[in-house]
Design an enzyme around this catalytic site. Sequence first.
Site, PDB file in Angstrom:
ATOM      1  N   HIS A 133       0.799  -1.227   0.000  1.00 30.75           N
ATOM      2  CA  HIS A 133       0.000   0.000   0.000  1.00 30.75           C
ATOM      3  C   HIS A 133       0.834   1.281   0.000  1.00 30.75           C
ATOM      4  O   HIS A 133       0.306   2.358  -0.292  1.00 30.75           O
ATOM      5  CB  HIS A 133      -0.929   0.043   1.218  1.00 30.75           C
ATOM      6  CG  HIS A 133      -1.958  -1.052   1.252  1.00 30.75           C
ATOM      7  ND1 HIS A 133      -2.859  -1.259   0.231  1.00 30.75           N
ATOM      8  CD2 HIS A 133      -2.224  -2.004   2.189  1.00 30.75           C
ATOM      9  CE1 HIS A 133      -3.639  -2.295   0.549  1.00 30.75           C
ATOM     10  NE2 HIS A 133      -3.275  -2.763   1.726  1.00 30.75           N
ATOM     11  N   ASP A 168      -3.323 -10.809  -1.794  1.00 30.38           N
ATOM     12  CA  ASP A 168      -3.758 -10.241  -0.521  1.00 30.38           C
ATOM     13  C   ASP A 168      -5.257  -9.901  -0.619  1.00 30.38           C
ATOM     14  O   ASP A 168      -5.758  -9.607  -1.707  1.00 30.38           O
ATOM     15  CB  ASP A 168      -2.959  -8.965  -0.271  1.00 30.38           C
ATOM     16  CG  ASP A 168      -3.067  -8.415   1.138  1.00 30.38           C
ATOM     17  OD1 ASP A 168      -2.127  -8.625   1.920  1.00 30.38           O
ATOM     18  OD2 ASP A 168      -4.081  -7.747   1.434  1.00 30.38           O
ATOM     19  N   HIS A 170      -6.642  -7.308   0.307  1.00 31.84           N
ATOM     20  CA  HIS A 170      -6.777  -5.878  -0.026  1.00 31.84           C
ATOM     21  C   HIS A 170      -6.153  -5.592  -1.394  1.00 31.84           C
ATOM     22  O   HIS A 170      -5.154  -6.212  -1.770  1.00 31.84           O
ATOM     23  CB  HIS A 170      -6.077  -5.026   1.032  1.00 31.84           C
ATOM     24  CG  HIS A 170      -6.597  -5.235   2.423  1.00 31.84           C
ATOM     25  ND1 HIS A 170      -6.011  -6.101   3.318  1.00 31.84           N
ATOM     26  CD2 HIS A 170      -7.670  -4.698   3.056  1.00 31.84           C
ATOM     27  CE1 HIS A 170      -6.687  -6.085   4.459  1.00 31.84           C
ATOM     28  NE2 HIS A 170      -7.702  -5.249   4.325  1.00 31.84           N
ATOM     29  N   ASP A 257      -4.449 -12.642   4.468  1.00 30.22           N
ATOM     30  CA  ASP A 257      -5.613 -12.086   5.162  1.00 30.22           C
ATOM     31  C   ASP A 257      -6.917 -12.450   4.449  1.00 30.22           C
ATOM     32  O   ASP A 257      -7.994 -11.990   4.796  1.00 30.22           O
ATOM     33  CB  ASP A 257      -5.491 -10.561   5.368  1.00 30.22           C
ATOM     34  CG  ASP A 257      -4.900  -9.839   4.175  1.00 30.22           C
ATOM     35  OD1 ASP A 257      -4.765 -10.465   3.093  1.00 30.22           O
ATOM     36  OD2 ASP A 257      -4.563  -8.647   4.308  1.00 30.22           O
TER      37      ASP A 257
HETATM   38 ZN   LIG Z   1      -4.166  -7.032   3.229  1.00 30.23          ZN
END
Ligand SMILES: [Zn+2]
Length: 377
Positions: A133, A168, A170, A257
């Site tokens: 990120h 991931d 996200h 995750d």
């Molecule tokens: Zn994540």
Amino acid sequence: MKTAFVYTDAYTRYTYSDTHPLQPSRLRLTRELIESYGLLHLSHSQVIETVPACRQELELFHTPEYLNILAAADSGESHPAYLAYGLGAGDNPIFPGMYVWSQLCAGGTLQAARLVESGAVDIALHIAGGLHHALASRASGFCYINDAVLAITELIAKGYRVAYIDIDVHHGDGVQAAFYDTDQVLTISLHESGAYLFPGTGFVHEVGEGKGWGYAVNVPLPPGVDDDVYVEAFMAVVPPLVRAYNPDFVFTQLGVDTFRADPLAHAQLTTAGFLRVLEQIKTLAPRWVATGGGGYHLPNVARAWTLAWGMMNDVEVPDTLPEAARASLQRQGYRGQTLRDPEVSWHPSHRDHMRAEAQQAVAYLQQHVFPLHGLKA
Ligand SMILES: [Zn+2]
């Protein structure tokens, strides 16, 4: 298959905070589980001690102003001026040693990429990397330095083409943004839709710009996907695009995750689905740079990345947990008895609903992005 595991126990000297979801201790838990299975002493494999990235290496992506602020924040003292750089808010706290922590996370991924690039190994894994990120001058989503962007930037500067696969839960927004306008990196991210989850991006229509048109690929999925729906979406999109792109290297962000019981998201993967995805990546990636990523249920992280490392080394890891390892996983709240998750059965109507939504994303990509790579819609 020659492999390298890049690691240092120094990661665990740092703590975001006692209550922060990202606990560097998950890295030691993983290393211990891998070690307890004897997987750090394989004849074709080496363990490489992480070397922190230097300032010049961090500047491959990050701005000097941001790095100055990050270095100043290393003392652990916060300052209102840091907020403009994403530092000091809940997700990205100021903590003592945060600059050195970031240098280590970045350095290990650069080492992993160089080991693969030089031909010393075919696959290198750096579980502390995958901080996808971070932006050029801003911390985001627990990530201060974007190790993936640094390593990929170094590879493409040498003229290579890289396929970046991000599993991931996200969206891999920082990496996508860094390479949005180039065809030298194909970024593919599968994630829980930004309509429901941080960072709120990664929709199907984000496909790149300019020369990068068609080289950013997003597979947003509804909350709650199980192994089958996830793997079906992965198989429909990733292998055809990566084969058509024919990269020099595959770089993966292997966030876990996505797993059931992860406290930050809603996907319901188990070790079975995770391994099916990794087996597929392995067939696509003769030269593979692998990093960790998210993962906030500590025993899941350790189990998943141990299985990943076993698979990378062509070792079928026994399902029975070594005694000492079981005790340390249990101290972290693990209630299972085995390395792999037990099989889960799903209510068909739940799965049909998920599948229909996932297929919409896949259909969009097949129609709008596949033809840009010479693939039939
Ligand atoms: Zn994540």
